[in-house]
Design a protein around this motif. Structure first.
Motif, PDB file in Angstrom:
ATOM      1  N   SER A  12     -16.501 -53.432 -18.506  1.00  0.00           N
ATOM      2  CA  SER A  12     -16.900 -52.764 -19.748  1.00  0.00           C
ATOM      3  C   SER A  12     -18.381 -52.401 -19.723  1.00  0.00           C
ATOM      4  O   SER A  12     -18.768 -51.318 -20.177  1.00  0.00           O
ATOM      5  CB  SER A  12     -16.608 -53.658 -20.956  1.00  0.00           C
ATOM      6  N   ALA A  16     -19.882 -48.656 -19.959  1.00  0.00           N
ATOM      7  CA  ALA A  16     -20.847 -48.345 -21.020  1.00  0.00           C
ATOM      8  C   ALA A  16     -22.135 -47.784 -20.426  1.00  0.00           C
ATOM      9  O   ALA A  16     -22.712 -46.820 -20.950  1.00  0.00           O
ATOM     10  CB  ALA A  16     -21.138 -49.585 -21.857  1.00  0.00           C
ATOM     11  N   GLN A  94     -17.719 -41.659 -25.501  1.00  0.00           N
ATOM     12  CA  GLN A  94     -17.051 -42.859 -26.040  1.00  0.00           C
ATOM     13  C   GLN A  94     -15.990 -43.276 -25.030  1.00  0.00           C
ATOM     14  O   GLN A  94     -15.120 -42.470 -24.684  1.00  0.00           O
ATOM     15  CB  GLN A  94     -16.374 -42.551 -27.381  1.00  0.00           C
ATOM     16  N   THR A  95     -16.048 -44.497 -24.582  1.00  0.00           N
ATOM     17  CA  THR A  95     -15.060 -45.027 -23.640  1.00  0.00           C
ATOM     18  C   THR A  95     -14.390 -46.220 -24.312  1.00  0.00           C
ATOM     19  O   THR A  95     -15.064 -47.159 -24.738  1.00  0.00           O
ATOM     20  CB  THR A  95     -15.734 -45.462 -22.325  1.00  0.00           C
ATOM     21  N   THR A  96     -13.039 -46.154 -24.426  1.00  0.00           N
ATOM     22  CA  THR A  96     -12.309 -47.214 -25.127  1.00  0.00           C
ATOM     23  C   THR A  96     -11.056 -47.595 -24.350  1.00  0.00           C
ATOM     24  O   THR A  96     -10.746 -47.012 -23.322  1.00  0.00           O
ATOM     25  CB  THR A  96     -11.886 -46.740 -26.535  1.00  0.00           C
ATOM     26  N   ASN A  97     -10.332 -48.548 -24.907  1.00  0.00           N
ATOM     27  CA  ASN A  97      -9.051 -48.994 -24.311  1.00  0.00           C
ATOM     28  C   ASN A  97      -9.209 -49.334 -22.835  1.00  0.00           C
ATOM     29  O   ASN A  97      -8.380 -48.962 -22.004  1.00  0.00           O
ATOM     30  CB  ASN A  97      -7.965 -47.938 -24.498  1.00  0.00           C
ATOM     31  N   ALA A 112      -9.058 -46.291 -18.705  1.00  0.00           N
ATOM     32  CA  ALA A 112      -9.739 -46.251 -20.003  1.00  0.00           C
ATOM     33  C   ALA A 112      -9.494 -44.889 -20.644  1.00  0.00           C
ATOM     34  O   ALA A 112      -9.185 -43.920 -19.953  1.00  0.00           O
ATOM     35  CB  ALA A 112     -11.243 -46.484 -19.825  1.00  0.00           C
ATOM     36  N   SER A 113      -9.615 -44.841 -21.948  1.00  0.00           N
ATOM     37  CA  SER A 113      -9.555 -43.579 -22.682  1.00  0.00           C
ATOM     38  C   SER A 113     -10.977 -43.103 -22.937  1.00  0.00           C
ATOM     39  O   SER A 113     -11.901 -43.916 -23.017  1.00  0.00           O
ATOM     40  CB  SER A 113      -8.845 -43.776 -24.026  1.00  0.00           C
ATOM     41  N   TRP A 114     -11.135 -41.796 -23.087  1.00  0.00           N
ATOM     42  CA  TRP A 114     -12.497 -41.267 -23.323  1.00  0.00           C
ATOM     43  C   TRP A 114     -12.472 -40.084 -24.273  1.00  0.00           C
ATOM     44  O   TRP A 114     -11.486 -39.363 -24.372  1.00  0.00           O
ATOM     45  CB  TRP A 114     -13.158 -40.857 -22.004  1.00  0.00           C
TER      46      TRP A 114
END
Length: 165
Positions: A12, A16, A94-97, A112-114
């Motif tokens: 993570s 980030a 934005q990077t999530t999941n 990851a989702s973005w």
């Protein structure tokens, strides 16, 4: 499945950093995240649910098979030799999941989702999709050994460069 929280924090943090370095246009720090033999691949859609898989024989949106390719792209951006990058858009990544999907030897597979919101003189756009990474453990920490960027956009309007995705 047992979640390795230390590994998840390392992954993570790396993702980030990549997002922040791209938003800040901190090119040297961004390039340092990649292994020398990195493959950077943005496939094209063949159909509604199939992507190209071989950038050497099929259409793709972007492909570089080493960090040298990324360094050359950054050189063109910095030298203002790229008309598509004049002036550079402002971006917010934005990077999530973030999910560790596998491990083998020194390599870690991550999905990851973005979302990236871009604003510039040619307008604004929000693009999104999925990142698939192969990260490699090195003495200097995790490095990106492979990055595949899937764009969900049906139509791509405007320019797309490494800092837009």
């Amino acid at each position: 499945m047992v979640v390795d929280t230390d590994l998840h924090v390392q992954v993570s943090t790396l993702l980030a950093r990549e997002a922040i370095y791209l938003d800040e246009k901190n090119w040297d720090a961004w390039l340092d995240l990649f292994a020398p033999d990195v493959e950077y691949f943005v496939p094209a859609w063949l159909s509604e649910d199939a992507l190209t898989t071989d950038p050497r024989t099929q259409l793709c949106l972007m492909h570089m098979d080493s960090r040298l390719g990324l360094e050359e792209r950054v050189f063109r951006i910095r030298s203002r030799d790229s008309f598509a990058s004049l002036p550079l858009d402002r971006t917010a990544h934005q990077t999530t999941n973030i999910l560790v999907t596998g491990q083998s030897g020194d390599e870690v597979e991550v999905s990851a989702s973005w979302l990236v919101h871009c604003v510039g003189p040619r307008g604004q756009a929000t693009r999104g999709g999925r990142y698939d990474y192969t990260l490699r453990r090195t003495d200097g920490g995790l490095k990106i050994a492979r990055k595949r960027i899937v764009m969900i956009d049906e139509k791509i309007e405007g320019t797309v460069d490494v800092y837009h995705i």
